[in-house]
Design an enzyme around this catalytic site. Structure first.
Site, mmCIF file in Angstrom:
data_model
loop_
_atom_site.group_PDB
_atom_site.id
_atom_site.type_symbol
_atom_site.label_atom_id
_atom_site.label_comp_id
_atom_site.label_asym_id
_atom_site.label_seq_id
_atom_site.Cartn_x
_atom_site.Cartn_y
_atom_site.Cartn_z
ATOM 1 N N GLU A 272 0.854 -1.087 0.012
ATOM 2 C CA GLU A 272 -0.122 0.079 -0.109
ATOM 3 C C GLU A 272 1.127 1.074 -0.113
ATOM 4 O O GLU A 272 1.703 1.401 0.749
ATOM 5 C CB GLU A 272 -0.695 0.214 1.128
ATOM 6 C CG GLU A 272 -1.819 1.152 1.141
ATOM 7 C CD GLU A 272 -2.434 1.737 2.410
ATOM 8 O OE1 GLU A 272 -3.576 2.558 2.481
ATOM 9 O OE2 GLU A 272 -1.788 1.658 3.486
ATOM 10 N N HIS A 333 -11.348 0.119 1.495
ATOM 11 C CA HIS A 333 -11.742 0.655 2.544
ATOM 12 C C HIS A 333 -11.459 2.090 3.283
ATOM 13 O O HIS A 333 -11.996 2.531 4.435
ATOM 14 C CB HIS A 333 -11.515 -0.307 3.845
ATOM 15 C CG HIS A 333 -9.967 -0.587 4.044
ATOM 16 N ND1 HIS A 333 -9.006 -0.777 3.261
ATOM 17 C CD2 HIS A 333 -9.163 -0.152 5.218
ATOM 18 C CE1 HIS A 333 -8.075 -0.708 3.711
ATOM 19 N NE2 HIS A 333 -8.092 -0.238 4.986
ATOM 20 N N ASP A 334 -10.622 2.630 2.552
ATOM 21 C CA ASP A 334 -10.312 4.042 2.791
ATOM 22 C C ASP A 334 -10.997 5.248 1.853
ATOM 23 O O ASP A 334 -10.840 6.158 2.097
ATOM 24 C CB ASP A 334 -8.676 4.319 2.668
ATOM 25 C CG ASP A 334 -8.056 3.366 3.914
ATOM 26 O OD1 ASP A 334 -8.644 3.087 4.883
ATOM 27 O OD2 ASP A 334 -6.753 2.843 3.722
#
Ligand code: GLC
Ligand code: CA
Length: 543
Positions: A272, A333-334
């Site tokens: 990420e 999810h962000d």
């Protein structure tokens, strides 16, 4: 896919991200769990994905919903236990699904025994496992670094009279990756999960691991506006993306490769990393290999315009180092969901784009249903980021709401009150119902995933841009004798696309809409919000 042509599973496959709190609850506490995921494996296998990545499931005080880890080698009781995990892994493998875990190396929970020791005294053996600094002469924090969740990134510890650094919440102290003992301990964590059989790790905030040794102030961001959030007041020049991180990423890769057959990357590492493309691509590795897939998040922020998308895709393809395998992401999810960003009508077009570009796609759970963001009433906000900067709409709860499975109570997600509210459209937007509708977005995802399996050109073929005018984005995918055209209408008007000579006689393999698109002589007519995959009728005639 059936034939791999020498490509590895993580190159030909499609990854599906599960936010475990919101997938399936089995013990009526309103929170999803591992048994729940296991009970839905048949759905995932039939959808046609190849691997699942599960956001953190380790013991955690849940200050950041699992991204604050208190024990890297166990399972939080809310999700189950190690026996449940082993069962999930075995059942996934039995269905041909790979399983990836989330590895959170940058920081631990402040309740992790390492930090409890570290803060106990200045001469504790674990003191240097975290980042402790004396105050500036005036007593203020050591420098101007800002937490990604807003506010100063330094927390004062009155007992030992020093500050510790936290890039996220103060409950998430950053580990000191310059300390070899920290590296060794965290590399052991990777081995723990690889030994247990996990197929890969998604590495949380990889570019954050190393900070400049002398902790200089970050420069102010000249483009800052309040709407960007507190963290963007400064440029994270010295607090992230330091040259020393690359040796660590390479060490991690060596560990992963030691599990593959002959260093062929049987276990995958996904990083990420939110950085501009040129810096992002360094994480493939230069002297030594680093992560297999540095997440490419560009589609999340891209303007939804053909020219802009074409440029972004071409630039990324051109900049990839030799042997680097591309990857694409529409949501996680962000970040706001794709259906919220682009609207329902374009969500199907976006799905076709994601699943027909060259490179590994990662899907975010419930995007295959066209689920949109859910407005969370202020009293129900859970996300720490949302609570810290409530006026800025930076909260991530709206994209983390429960998976709607069927028309029963709470959409079949839980027998209790779900931890976050369901989207109000769940009675119509749920798996059971959409599975019955031949032209639902769920059906489109299934057809796209099946087409990737059936046509190697889509998974591993070369990419060439054909057209990027107005609302039309068209490209070719080619593998051996097989050539396909993907044509996307990014707008709401009928569009006509001239076809190249080799495709003048072609048929529609797949459309995002009901009823096949209109193929004329040497042209295809794209209806509003339509994407098509075209195949020449005579694949062998071209030179
Ligand atoms: C990553 C995660 C995010 C988390 C943060 C801190 O960005 O995706 O959810 O809050 O790291 O671990
Ligand atoms: Ca549960």
């Amino acid at each position: 896919m059936a034939a791999s042509f020498g490509f590895l599973w993580w190159q030909t496959g499609v990854i599906y991200q599960i936010y475990p709190r919101s997938f399936q609850d089995t013990n009526a506490d309103g929170v999803g769990d591992l048994k729940g995921i296991e009970s839905r494996l048949d759905y995932l296998a039939s959808l046609g994905v190849d691997a699942i990545w599960i956001s953190p499931i380790y013991p955690s005080p849940m200050a950041d919903f699992g991204y604050d880890v208190a024990d890297y080698c166990d399972i939080d009781a809310r999700f189950g236990g190690l026996a449940d995990f082993d069962s999930l892994l075995a059942q996934a493998h039995a269905r041909g699904l790979r399983l990836l875990l989330d590895f959170v190396p940058n920081h631990t929970s402040d309740r992790h025994p390492w930090f409890v020791e570290s803060r106990a005294s200045r001469n504790n053996p674990k003191r240097d496992w975290y980042i402790w600094r004396d105050p500036a002469p005036d007593g203020w924090p050591p420098n101007n670094w800002i937490s990604d969740f807003g506010g100063p990134a330094w927390e004062w510890d009155e007992a030992t009279r020093q500050y510790y650094y936290h890039a996220f919440l103060k409950q998430q102290p950053d580990l000191n990756w310059r300390n070899p003992a920290v590296r060794a301990a965290m590399y052991d964590v990777m081995r723990f999960w690889f030994d247990r059989g996990v197929d890969g790790l998604r590495i949380d905030v990889l570019w954050h691991l190393v900070k400049a040794a002398d902790f200089p102030d970050n420069p102010p961001n000249p483009a800052w506006q309040p709407a960007l959030g507190d963290m963007h007041r400064v440029l994270q020049l010295h607090s992230t993306d330091q040259p020393e991180v690359h040796a660590i990423a390479a060490d991690m890769r060596a560990i992963a490769d030691s599990y593959g057959s002959g260093g062929r990357g049987d276990r995958v590492l996904i990083g990420e990393i939110y950085l501009p493309v040129d810096r992002l691509l360094h994480y493939y590795g230069r002297e030594r290999a680093e992560v297999h897939l540095p997440f490419n998040f560009q589609l999340i922020d891209a303007p939804w315009q053909a020219r802009a998308l074409a440029t972004l895709i071409a630039d990324y393809e051109a900049a990839l180092p030799p042997d680097a395998w591309p990857n694409w992401v529409l949501g996680n999810h962000d970040r706001p969901r794709v259906a919220a960003r682009l609207g329902q009508a374009q969500a199907g077009v976006a799905a076709m784009l994601l699943l027909t570009l060259r490179g590994t796609p990662t899907l975010y759970y419930a995007d295959e249903l066209g689920l949109s963001d859910v407005a969370i009433p202020p009293a129900q906000v859970q996300d720490p980021r949302g609570l810290r900067e409530p006026t800025l709409a930076l909260g991530r709860d709206p994209v983390r709401t429960p998976m709607p499975w069927d028309g029963s109570e709470n959409a079949g997600f839980t027998a209790a009150r779900p931890w976050l509210p369901l989207h109000a459209d769940w009675p119509v937007r749920n798996v059971a119902r959409m599975a019955q509708e031949p032209h639902s977005i769920l059906a489109l995802y299934r057809r796209l995933l099946a087409a990737r399996r059936a046509h190697p050109a889509l998974a591993i073929g070369d990419f060439a841009l054909l057209d990027a005018e107005g609302d039309i984005l068209a490209y070719q995918r080619r593998f051996g004798a097989e050539r396909l055209i993907v044509a996307l209408n990014l707008g709401g008007n009928l569009q006509r696309l001239e076809l190249p000579d080799w495709a003048s006689d072609c048929r529609v393999l797949l459309s995002t809409l009901a009823h096949a698109a209109l193929v004329e002589d040497r042209a295809v007519l794209l209806r509003a919000d339509e994407g098509v995959i075209l195949m020449a009728n005579n694949q062998n005639s071209e030179g």
